[in-house]
Design an enzyme around this catalytic site. Structure first.
Site, PDB file in Angstrom:
ATOM      1  CE  LYS A  81      -3.607   1.831   3.124  1.00  0.00           C
ATOM      2  NZ  LYS A  81      -4.360   1.480   4.356  1.00  0.00           N
ATOM      3  CB  SER A 156      -7.267   3.811   3.996  1.00  0.00           C
ATOM      4  OG  SER A 156      -6.362   3.102   4.814  1.00  0.00           O
ATOM      5  CB  SER A 180      -7.665   1.089   6.771  1.00  0.00           C
ATOM      6  OG  SER A 180      -8.150   2.377   7.040  1.00  0.00           O
TER       7      SER A 180
END
Length: 469
Positions: A81, A156, A180
């Site tokens: 990520k 997220s 997330s």
């Protein structure tokens, strides 16, 4: 409903999960180079539809695949990520405020991920600084849900979830500061485990936070992939002060006492979400577990305390971004959500000591109420309602309406970030629109083993829907 977007096909990856790919590489059925090339080809085919990639690392991935490291997942292609450093690539945290300057070293978690044998092929999208629960932007295209591109993929860790669900790679890095990992797992039909605080290598800034709410982890398509990752990561870095999990490879014969939580501090969930929880509770009873209703293990003040802490993090980003992220950080380029939250903090800064106290106190209350109820595991919704369409909580929605929608949606997961307990989203239901619907399980601190054993049993009893079917 729009057509599903996926790239499962007859190549070296096929429809294998991460454990399946690693077994195929070890057995010589395919090579690590072949599966990495398949992932690269799949990424090129699907990303124009999903917008889930930030930057690729194909040449280094090819070099790593030519001599893959040891590990349970040796040769398996994966993602990092874009709020976590990968040497040679920029880390922009989903924000135009952070320059695209390559970093010089891997973050601790990147090293841990690579130690499992995973080959990093690219970095995946997240909303700006991970503050939102949908991977949408002010000036860039949204990351779309492969089950229906008109819907949010969550956040997220939305880019990782979208690409894993679509079949580009079988495993993707995710991290969780308020849900997330679990939110995009629920939206995209994946397994998403937020480990106990301290279980995996920490976020670079964790030590400087008044309350460490962020945990690293992964999203996968099977329980065994999440279990194998955790085992391989633990071999690289045993968690200080926590019980050893080991390699969980199936369900336990132990029957559990499961506490069911339906209503959150923001009110009851929508009908489909509540029904998914009740159906899962009935399944647990059919499997011989004891199911009881319990109250939410949190104080009423928690909602406002977490919202204030969220705002504090945005304020710190705006005020100290040049120190935290990059010397050329441009605070004027942050999106409306970051700016709204920062302003919200300034108007209420005096509340900070009380908010920090409430978040720190949540661990004691969680432990106490688990013990009072005599439960092993809690079952609840992941979210306050089913996955919204794109635009519902986009950063371009006027404030404070957008923030109220966000609080209503993210109404269960933040507790486990504040108190540090493990939480797990499993794709055990489907909405009337044909989208995945996750349900949430949590346990005592350090007891990921019980969560994984139960997840194996539930996966076998109610196999997860597959996007390619």
């Amino acid at each position: 409903m729009s057509p599903r977007v996926h790239v499962f096909g007859d190549d070296a990856l096929g429809d294998l999960d991460a454990v399946g790919v690693a077994e195929a590489v070890r057995g010589g059925t395919v090579s690590a180079t072949e599966v990495v090339e398949a992932a690269i080809a799949r990424a090129g085919a699907v990303d124009p539809f999903l917008d889930a990639l930030v930057v690729t690392d194909y040449e280094r991935a090819r070099a790593a695949a030519a001599a893959p490291p040891e590990g349970l997942l040796a040769g398996v292609p994966g993602l990092v990520k874009d709020n976590t450093d990968v040497a040679g690539l920029p880390t922009r945290h989903g924000s135009l405020a952070v320059p695209a300057t390559p970093v010089v070293a891997d973050a601790p978690f990147t090293r841990q991920l690579k130690a499992t044998g995973t080959v990093v092929v690219a970095k995946s999208t997240l909303p700006e600084f991970g503050f939102n629960a949908t991977t949408e932007f002010e000036h860039l295209p949204p990351t779309r849900n492969p089950w229906d591109p008109e819907f949010s993929c969550g956040a997220s860790s939305g880019g990782s979830a979208a690409l894993v669900a679509a079949g580009v790679v079988p495993i993707g890095h995710a991290n969780d500061g308020g849900g997330s990992i679990r939110i995009p797992a629920a939206a995209c039909g994946l397994v998403g485990l937020k480990p106990t605080r301290g279980r995996l290598a920490p976020d670079d800034h964790a030590a400087s936070m008044p309350v460490d709410i962020v945990c690293n982890g992964v999203v996968t398509r099977s329980v065994r992939d999440t279990a194998a990752f955790l085992a391989a990561a633990e071999r690289h870095r045993p968690a200080p002060g926590l019980p050893h999990v080991g390699h969980v490879q199936g369900p336990s014969s132990r029957r559990l006492r499961v506490g069911v939580i339906v209503e959150s501090l923001t009110g009851p969930p929508d009908a489909e979400t509540a029904q998914a929880v009740q159906d899962t509770a009935a399944l647990l009873e059919d499997l011989g577990h004891e199911v009881v209703d319990i109250p939410l293990p949190v104080a009423p003040q928690f909602k406002d305390a977490f919202a204030h802490y969220w705002s504090l993090l945005a304020f710190s980003t705006q005020r100290f971004g040049a120190r935290i992220f990059h010397p050329e950080f441009d605070a004027s380029a942050t999106d409306p959500l970051t700016q709204f939250l920062a302003g919200r903090f300034l108007r209420n800064a005096w509340r900070t000591p009380g908010a920090v106290y409430q978040l720190r106190r949540s661990e004691h209350l969680y432990r106490e109420r688990f013990a009072e109820a005599g439960i092993d595991v809690a079952l609840s919704p992941v979210l306050g309602h089913t996955t919204p369409r794109l635009g519902h909580i986009a950063p371009t929605v006027p404030f404070p309406e957008m923030f109220e929608r966000l609080l209503r949606y993210v109404s269960y997961t933040p507790l486990h970030n504040a108190c540090g307990a493990p939480g797990l989203s499993l794709p055990l239901a489907t909405t009337q629109d044909g989208l995945p619907l996750g349900v949430h399980f949590s346990a005592f601190h350090g007891d990921e083993r019980t969560l994984l054993e139960l997840a194996y049993e539930l996966e076998a009893a109610r196999p997860f829907a597959r996007i390619q079917d």
